[in-house]
Design an enzyme around this catalytic site. Structure first.
Site, PDB file in Angstrom:
ATOM      1  N   GLU A 264       0.812  -1.216   0.000  1.00 12.10           N
ATOM      2  CA  GLU A 264       0.000   0.000   0.000  1.00 12.10           C
ATOM      3  C   GLU A 264       0.844   1.264   0.000  1.00 12.10           C
ATOM      4  OE1 GLU A 264      -2.734  -3.202   0.917  1.00 12.10           O
ATOM      5  OE2 GLU A 264      -0.760  -2.683   1.744  1.00 12.10           O
TER       6      GLU A 264
ATOM      7  N   HIS B 115      -9.773  -5.790  10.448  1.00 13.10           N
ATOM      8  CA  HIS B 115     -10.422  -5.503   9.171  1.00 13.10           C
ATOM      9  C   HIS B 115     -11.743  -4.746   9.358  1.00 13.10           C
ATOM     10  CE1 HIS B 115      -7.773  -8.916   8.407  1.00 13.10           C
ATOM     11  NE2 HIS B 115      -7.799  -8.607   7.132  1.00 13.10           N
TER      12      HIS B 115
END
Length: 353
Positions: free
Chosen positions: A83, A152
């Protein structure tokens, strides 16, 4: 016998037929986002999409379905699982004049790239005295999904909404998703778009106008989803739907809720909330994120500091996620995020019922 004059014997002209109602279709949030990306890739050759599995696999959530085949490797780019790396590439591309759409497979993974989002994207226009624009969109699912546990399931609306230089949007319906994504791509500022994975497959009605190629929703403008007179409910993303359901339940008990879909976290449309509070005299905020320093806390503070405070007949009430890392077990997960019953309880508390 009485007879009508000849003029009145003529057949009366028919009234024009009523115009047909505007066509309304059921469109899922997934397809609305796909439409927006397709239309903006076609409209502006500077737009490109990058992220993990967005190209050949059609996206982890099929948001980018069909786009790689249509636009090719230079416009829809698969990246390594890094990322910080691909967010940095995207920010650099934006500084150089392109308009990247950077997808995080979940915003929880944007923590790997938050230096790029905040220090590289959000602050550059100010630090360059306006000479360097960073027209980039960071988008992907945010907040709780189902059964994916703590790493998450965070909501980052308050995190990114805290930072000047960013615009932050949080859609609920298909219309929100399409209109806000198109507006975000066209904006010259970095925009964080926080979607809900649990809404991707949900169909919403979309008008013919909303399905046109030029349909955009202005960033920074909330929408009143339901008119009411007794209490104002303010939410963003998936909890908007819970508020609409709670309002229907409460309506049977004679309580009419005004439901505001915030749509944008930053800049926040506090004027719409203030106008509603002046009318209803009560305020309940609803969000999936944690309570401390949350979006609801900001709304309550802004109302307290502004002219609408004098119209409140009771303290504002916040409905939030539980102040814990998200549990994995379903029954604990359900009790960690706001449900319709929690909103009904909060409204009754605000109204002293």
């Amino acid at each position: 016998d009485y007879r009508l004059p000849p003029l009145l014997k003529r057949p009366l002209p028919h009234a024009p037929p009523p115009s047909p109602p505007a066509a309304v279709s059921q469109v899922t949030v997934r397809d609305a986002l796909n439409q927006a990306l397709d239309e903006e890739l076609e409209r502006d050759e500077r737009v490109f999409l990058l992220g993990e599995e967005v190209a050949q696999y059609d996206g982890a959530y099929k948001i980018s379905r069909g786009l790689w085949k249509k636009y090719g490797d230079k416009r829809v780019i698969d990246t390594p699982i890094s990322e910080m790396g691909f967010a940095g590439i995207a920010v650099g591309a934006a500084m150089a004049g392109l308009r990247p759409v950077c997808e995080f497979m979940t915003f929880n993974f944007s923590m790997q790239a938050i230096d790029q989002v905040i220090n590289s994207a959000a602050k550059t226009c100010y630090m360059s005295a306006g000479s360097i624009a960073v027209p980039i969109v960071f988008r992907g699912p945010n907040g709780a999904s189902a059964g994916v546990a703590a790493q998450h399931s965070q909501c980052f609306a308050a995190w990114y909404g805290h930072c000047p230089g960013l615009k932050v949007v949080s859609p609920w319906s298909s219309e929100d998703a399409k209109g806000l994504l198109k507006a975000a791509i066209r904006d010259d500022n970095p925009v964080v778009m926080l979607e809900s994975e649990l809404l991707y497959g949900v169909p919403f009605e979309m008008s013919e106008q909303a399905q046109s190629k030029e349909f955009v929703i202005p960033i920074g403008k909330a929408k009143i989803e339901r008119q009411g007179t007794h209490v104002t409910l303010v939410a963003h993303s998936r909890p908007v739907g819970h508020c609409v359901e709670a309002a229907a339940v409460l309506s049977k008990e004679g309580v009419e809720c005004e439901v505001i879909n915030l749509r944008t976290i930053r800049p926040m449309d506090i004027e719409t909330v203030e106008a509603s509070v002046v009318k209803t005299n009560h305020l309940v905020t609803v969000e999936g994120g944690w309570p401390q320093f949350g979006v609801g806390a900001e709304i309550c503070a802004r109302i307290m500091e502004g002219p609408a405070f004098n119209y409140l007949d009771a303290p504002a009430v916040r409905v939030t996620g539980a102040d814990v890392p998200m549990p994995y077990a379903k029954i604990l997960e359900d009790n960690s995020i706001p449900q319709v019953k929690d909103i009904v309880f909060a409204v009754k508390k605000a109204l002293n019922m």
